[in-house]
Design an enzyme around this catalytic site. Structure first.
Site, PDB file in Angstrom:
ATOM      1  N   LYS A 214     -16.027   1.546  -4.978  1.00  0.00           N
ATOM      2  CA  LYS A 214     -16.953   2.512  -4.383  1.00  0.00           C
ATOM      3  C   LYS A 214     -18.392   1.995  -4.419  1.00  0.00           C
ATOM      4  CE  LYS A 214     -14.267   6.745  -4.775  1.00  0.00           C
ATOM      5  NZ  LYS A 214     -14.172   8.127  -5.293  1.00  0.00           N
ATOM      6  N   ARG A 248      -7.152   5.722 -10.114  1.00  0.00           N
ATOM      7  CA  ARG A 248      -6.798   5.637  -8.685  1.00  0.00           C
ATOM      8  C   ARG A 248      -7.459   4.390  -8.119  1.00  0.00           C
ATOM      9  NH1 ARG A 248      -8.788   7.275  -3.636  1.00  0.00           N
ATOM     10  NH2 ARG A 248      -7.163   7.994  -2.181  1.00  0.00           N
TER      11      ARG A 248
END
Length: 272
Positions: A214, A248
């Site tokens: 991210k 995740r």
């Protein structure tokens, strides 16, 4: 049942043409099964299937298009890997219901029921584990909702507490908390949340950390998502030390290695 007494890995399968990390985009039915097999062989406990990109500013996808993307995929995965845990990443109740009917085991809702009034009741009726994530606004405008009147972690605890009341009333039994890294949070807020992640353990539920590649990882380093694997390993290590029980990720093998080394070196906080 998914055993979260020790950390586990959730592998990401993006059935979208515009996911922020191009390397995660599934290109065909054969590619889907190949990637799934590789993730399961590497140690993934869950495969998370999504057909709606939730990157900041992502375009709207119709409900019908989302179903066309994910339902055949879930059916194929269930047939090929009957023992695998499959998660459906959606905020739409009808998509969730059809995905579970097709073979999904877990409902991963980025909106915590805020984007579909039927979602919480549907989650209770489906009787599957529910990933409850914190977000404000929508994927299209969440970057405009980063002002928090109170302390960030206090706001998250209050948000989860209130949502849990609604979920319990609807009959949802198993809940995993996802603080929503990158969703309606600035880079500084994301890093504060990572540093203080263990404060969410007061709620007594397993924590999911979705940090893989991210912007909070690659932007401070002046990189792109493609070059953010090393940074992802670093932040996942911090998340594990602060109580995360489900990572995740796009890169399952590296996440499994991270879990093994952290577990060998430190006493990871016990699961709630």
């Amino acid at each position: 049942m998914l055993d979260l007494r020790r950390p586990q890995v959730m592998g990401i399968l993006n059935l979208t043409p515009d996911s922020f990390f191009a390397g995660s985009r599934v290109s065909s039915a054969d590619d889907l099964l190949y990637r799934a097999e590789a993730m399961l062989t590497a140690g993934a406990a869950v495969l998370d299937v999504g057909g709606y990109s939730t990157r900041p500013g992502a375009p709207e996808v119709t409900e019908e298009e989302e179903k066309q993307r994910i339902l055949p995929a879930i059916e194929a995965l269930r047939q090929r890997f009957p023992e695998a845990f499959l998660s459906i990443d959606t905020f739409r109740a009808s998509v969730a219901a059809e995905a579970v009917a097709a073979g999904a085991d877990i409902l991963n809702d980025i909106s915590a029921g805020t984007l579909d009034a039927d979602m919480i009741a549907t989650a209770g009726r489906l009787n599957v584990p529910y990933v409850l994530m914190h977000m404000r606004g929508t994927p299209q405008d969440m970057a405009q909702h980063t002002d928090y009147a109170d302390d960030l972690l206090t706001e998250l605890v209050r948000f989860f507490r209130d949502k849990l009341v609604a979920l319990r009333a609807a009959g949802v039994v198993d809940v995993i908390l996802d603080p929503g890294f990158g969703f309606a949070k600035t880079s500084a807020q994301n890093h504060e949340l990572l540093r203080r992640l263990d404060e969410l353990r007061v709620l007594g539920l397993p924590l999911l950390a979705g940090l893989s590649r991210k912007s909070m990882v690659y932007k401070p380093l002046g990189l792109t998502p493609d070059a953010a694997l090393t940074g992802t390993v670093a932040v996942n290590t911090i998340a594990l030390l602060n109580g995360a029980r489900l990572l995740r990720v796009h890169d399952v093998a590296e996440a499994m290695q991270t879990i093994q080394l952290v577990s060998n070196t430190y006493s990871i906080p016990s699961s709630p």
